[in-house]
Motif scaffolding. Sequence first.
Motif, PDB file in Angstrom:
ATOM      1  N   PRO A   5       0.798  -1.238   0.000  1.00  0.00           N
ATOM      2  CA  PRO A   5       0.000   0.000   0.000  1.00  0.00           C
ATOM      3  C   PRO A   5       0.822   1.275   0.000  1.00  0.00           C
ATOM      4  O   PRO A   5       0.405   2.273  -0.612  1.00  0.00           O
ATOM      5  CB  PRO A   5      -0.830  -0.131   1.280  1.00  0.00           C
ATOM      6  CG  PRO A   5      -0.931  -1.601   1.519  1.00  0.00           C
ATOM      7  CD  PRO A   5       0.389  -2.161   1.063  1.00  0.00           C
ATOM      8  N   VAL A   6       1.971   1.277   0.663  1.00  0.00           N
ATOM      9  CA  VAL A   6       2.803   2.484   0.690  1.00  0.00           C
ATOM     10  C   VAL A   6       3.374   2.761  -0.695  1.00  0.00           C
ATOM     11  O   VAL A   6       3.351   3.894  -1.182  1.00  0.00           O
ATOM     12  CB  VAL A   6       3.936   2.339   1.726  1.00  0.00           C
ATOM     13  CG1 VAL A   6       4.806   3.587   1.744  1.00  0.00           C
ATOM     14  CG2 VAL A   6       3.365   2.065   3.116  1.00  0.00           C
ATOM     15  N   PHE A   7       3.856   1.716  -1.342  1.00  0.00           N
ATOM     16  CA  PHE A   7       4.386   1.866  -2.694  1.00  0.00           C
ATOM     17  C   PHE A   7       3.276   2.209  -3.678  1.00  0.00           C
ATOM     18  O   PHE A   7       3.431   3.089  -4.538  1.00  0.00           O
ATOM     19  CB  PHE A   7       5.093   0.581  -3.116  1.00  0.00           C
ATOM     20  CG  PHE A   7       5.663   0.630  -4.511  1.00  0.00           C
ATOM     21  CD1 PHE A   7       6.892   1.217  -4.745  1.00  0.00           C
ATOM     22  CD2 PHE A   7       4.966   0.093  -5.583  1.00  0.00           C
ATOM     23  CE1 PHE A   7       7.425   1.276  -6.032  1.00  0.00           C
ATOM     24  CE2 PHE A   7       5.490   0.136  -6.864  1.00  0.00           C
ATOM     25  CZ  PHE A   7       6.717   0.739  -7.087  1.00  0.00           C
ATOM     26  N   ALA A   8       2.154   1.533  -3.564  1.00  0.00           N
ATOM     27  CA  ALA A   8       1.047   1.738  -4.502  1.00  0.00           C
ATOM     28  C   ALA A   8       0.491   3.161  -4.421  1.00  0.00           C
ATOM     29  O   ALA A   8       0.026   3.712  -5.423  1.00  0.00           O
ATOM     30  CB  ALA A   8      -0.058   0.728  -4.229  1.00  0.00           C
ATOM     31  N   GLY A  31      11.761 -13.520  -9.144  1.00  0.00           N
ATOM     32  CA  GLY A  31      11.257 -14.893  -9.207  1.00  0.00           C
ATOM     33  C   GLY A  31      10.150 -15.167  -8.215  1.00  0.00           C
ATOM     34  O   GLY A  31       9.862 -16.334  -7.923  1.00  0.00           O
ATOM     35  N   LEU A  32       9.516 -14.135  -7.703  1.00  0.00           N
ATOM     36  CA  LEU A  32       8.413 -14.309  -6.765  1.00  0.00           C
ATOM     37  C   LEU A  32       7.085 -14.218  -7.514  1.00  0.00           C
ATOM     38  O   LEU A  32       7.054 -13.947  -8.711  1.00  0.00           O
ATOM     39  CB  LEU A  32       8.499 -13.243  -5.664  1.00  0.00           C
ATOM     40  CG  LEU A  32       9.819 -13.245  -4.870  1.00  0.00           C
ATOM     41  CD1 LEU A  32       9.842 -12.093  -3.881  1.00  0.00           C
ATOM     42  CD2 LEU A  32      10.014 -14.570  -4.143  1.00  0.00           C
ATOM     43  N   GLN A  33       5.990 -14.409  -6.808  1.00  0.00           N
ATOM     44  CA  GLN A  33       4.689 -14.470  -7.466  1.00  0.00           C
ATOM     45  C   GLN A  33       4.006 -13.113  -7.545  1.00  0.00           C
ATOM     46  O   GLN A  33       2.793 -13.048  -7.725  1.00  0.00           O
ATOM     47  CB  GLN A  33       3.787 -15.475  -6.732  1.00  0.00           C
ATOM     48  CG  GLN A  33       4.301 -16.901  -6.823  1.00  0.00           C
ATOM     49  CD  GLN A  33       3.403 -17.881  -6.066  1.00  0.00           C
ATOM     50  OE1 GLN A  33       2.685 -17.483  -5.162  1.00  0.00           O
ATOM     51  NE2 GLN A  33       3.456 -19.138  -6.450  1.00  0.00           N
ATOM     52  N   PHE A  34       4.779 -12.052  -7.413  1.00  0.00           N
ATOM     53  CA  PHE A  34       4.221 -10.713  -7.513  1.00  0.00           C
ATOM     54  C   PHE A  34       5.301  -9.801  -8.077  1.00  0.00           C
ATOM     55  O   PHE A  34       6.492 -10.141  -8.079  1.00  0.00           O
ATOM     56  CB  PHE A  34       3.739 -10.203  -6.148  1.00  0.00           C
ATOM     57  CG  PHE A  34       4.574 -10.673  -4.988  1.00  0.00           C
ATOM     58  CD1 PHE A  34       5.799 -10.079  -4.702  1.00  0.00           C
ATOM     59  CD2 PHE A  34       4.136 -11.725  -4.190  1.00  0.00           C
ATOM     60  CE1 PHE A  34       6.567 -10.517  -3.652  1.00  0.00           C
ATOM     61  CE2 PHE A  34       4.919 -12.169  -3.126  1.00  0.00           C
ATOM     62  CZ  PHE A  34       6.130 -11.560  -2.858  1.00  0.00           C
ATOM     63  N   GLU A  35       4.890  -8.644  -8.576  1.00  0.00           N
ATOM     64  CA  GLU A  35       5.834  -7.708  -9.176  1.00  0.00           C
ATOM     65  C   GLU A  35       6.688  -7.069  -8.074  1.00  0.00           C
ATOM     66  O   GLU A  35       6.152  -6.570  -7.091  1.00  0.00           O
ATOM     67  CB  GLU A  35       5.067  -6.629  -9.946  1.00  0.00           C
ATOM     68  CG  GLU A  35       5.947  -5.737 -10.813  1.00  0.00           C
ATOM     69  CD  GLU A  35       5.114  -4.842 -11.709  1.00  0.00           C
ATOM     70  OE1 GLU A  35       5.272  -3.613 -11.614  1.00  0.00           O
ATOM     71  OE2 GLU A  35       4.287  -5.385 -12.497  1.00  0.00           O
TER      72      GLU A  35
END
Length: 481
Positions: A302-305, A324-328
């Motif tokens: 949320p802080v980044f978004a 290589g994780l499941q999110f950006e």
Amino acid sequence: MLYLAGLGLFMCLNSACSKWLDEHPKAVAAETFYNTPEEAATAVLAPLNKFRPGFAMSFPGLMECFTDYQYGRGSWTSNSDYKGLDPTNITRSNGIWSSLYGAIRDCNIAIQQLPEASAMTDIQKNAYIGELRFLRAFAYFHLVRLWGDVPLRNENNMLEWDLAKTAKADVYKFIIDDLTFAMANAPDKSRLIGTPNKLSSKSLLAQVYMQLAQYPNALPLLKDVIESNQYSLVRVATFREFEKIFGPTVITSSEEIFYFKETGLAGWEYVMFCSHPNAKIEGKKMHGAGGYYGIYTRKDNPVFAAWDDQDLRKSYNTLKQDLGLQFETYIPAKFYDPNAPNAGGASNSFPLIRYADILLLYAEASNEVNGPNQDALDKLNMIHRRAYGLDPAAVAASDYKLADYNSKEKFLNLISKELTYENWNEGKRWLFLLRRNLAKKVIKEVKGIDVMDKHLLFPIPETEFSYNKALDPSKDQNPGY
């Protein structure tokens, strides 16, 4: 590894590089006598050198893993679970403890010896002692915030190994006394780039008063630093121009109040910690020797978004990188050095106190003392304007409006927002959350994680209990360890 850029510059300008490097650093022992200005200068460099191991990677790494906006990776992952330190990270916190107490020891020795120096005036001696008392206060300020009650070792009891813990309130009194002396006696301007002076002492004392919620004491000190006109925000027109503050080729800037510097012979390992071996900035490797990519943020954080894409700090501070994780994922890009020759070879400085910090603290202290007011908001707007490439000193249409932040809570939330984006990856956010008693609330809101009480303090090292018999591990260890 951290060191003094100013020392390297000073040595070379005096055509004595090889001689000085051959002779320094010498072992600092109780029998060492500091008689001349050159010997006193060496005494100041000794504790600065001792800070290097703890602040090379462990301190900033842990502080940033704890933030609401970043996450640890690899052996640092558990730090972002907020359950306290695991054995690997206890070892890292132990290194910070040793680094801080090593610096305190070197300060104590010199503070005890310098009054007997016969080749300096009292003014000269007190100036060097002022620098040393600043460094000692700096060390204790970190100890008391990270560990709470700690043994208080000074020039009078430094030969006593068995020392009980001193209550935080008394440690703070000691810190304030040291900084009051430094504020009166340290040099008006730094002898070398990276050494303390009167204004850096005043800045640190203001931070101590803020920590103690003594806002009326902090506010005039912060005002004095601002009105000294010795510092200013660096102007930027594009996001890449933030390199004029944080880049590897910067010797100093108009924002620098107190930084850990480097010589070019040994640099800052934290830059390697942040970097990814495949990451590139303007076509160059983020770090010449590779990267550990020990921390990252997520696009859905949320802080980044909530961070405006037009804010130049966002483009400068974060770099999209596939982990290589499941999110950006994004890695912190504030500090990078494509020419770093090895893990500890980056040439960036560690910005411990800079002018933007003073403006943020002033706004906070003024809000607490006077409530929301235009003077305090003006300081935030200076930082906010610079973030969008505008003149910090010129009123802009995008300025925050006082009517929108007309309560202390709203104003503090605005300060918290600006501090987060301005201090991204500088190791300051977690300490702010602790100081304002916001850590549990914010981490729960942002990450959905409950912060355990044991996570709020580091454990006292086992070696301290082994050798300091005045401490009882069953009674004196911090809760949860």
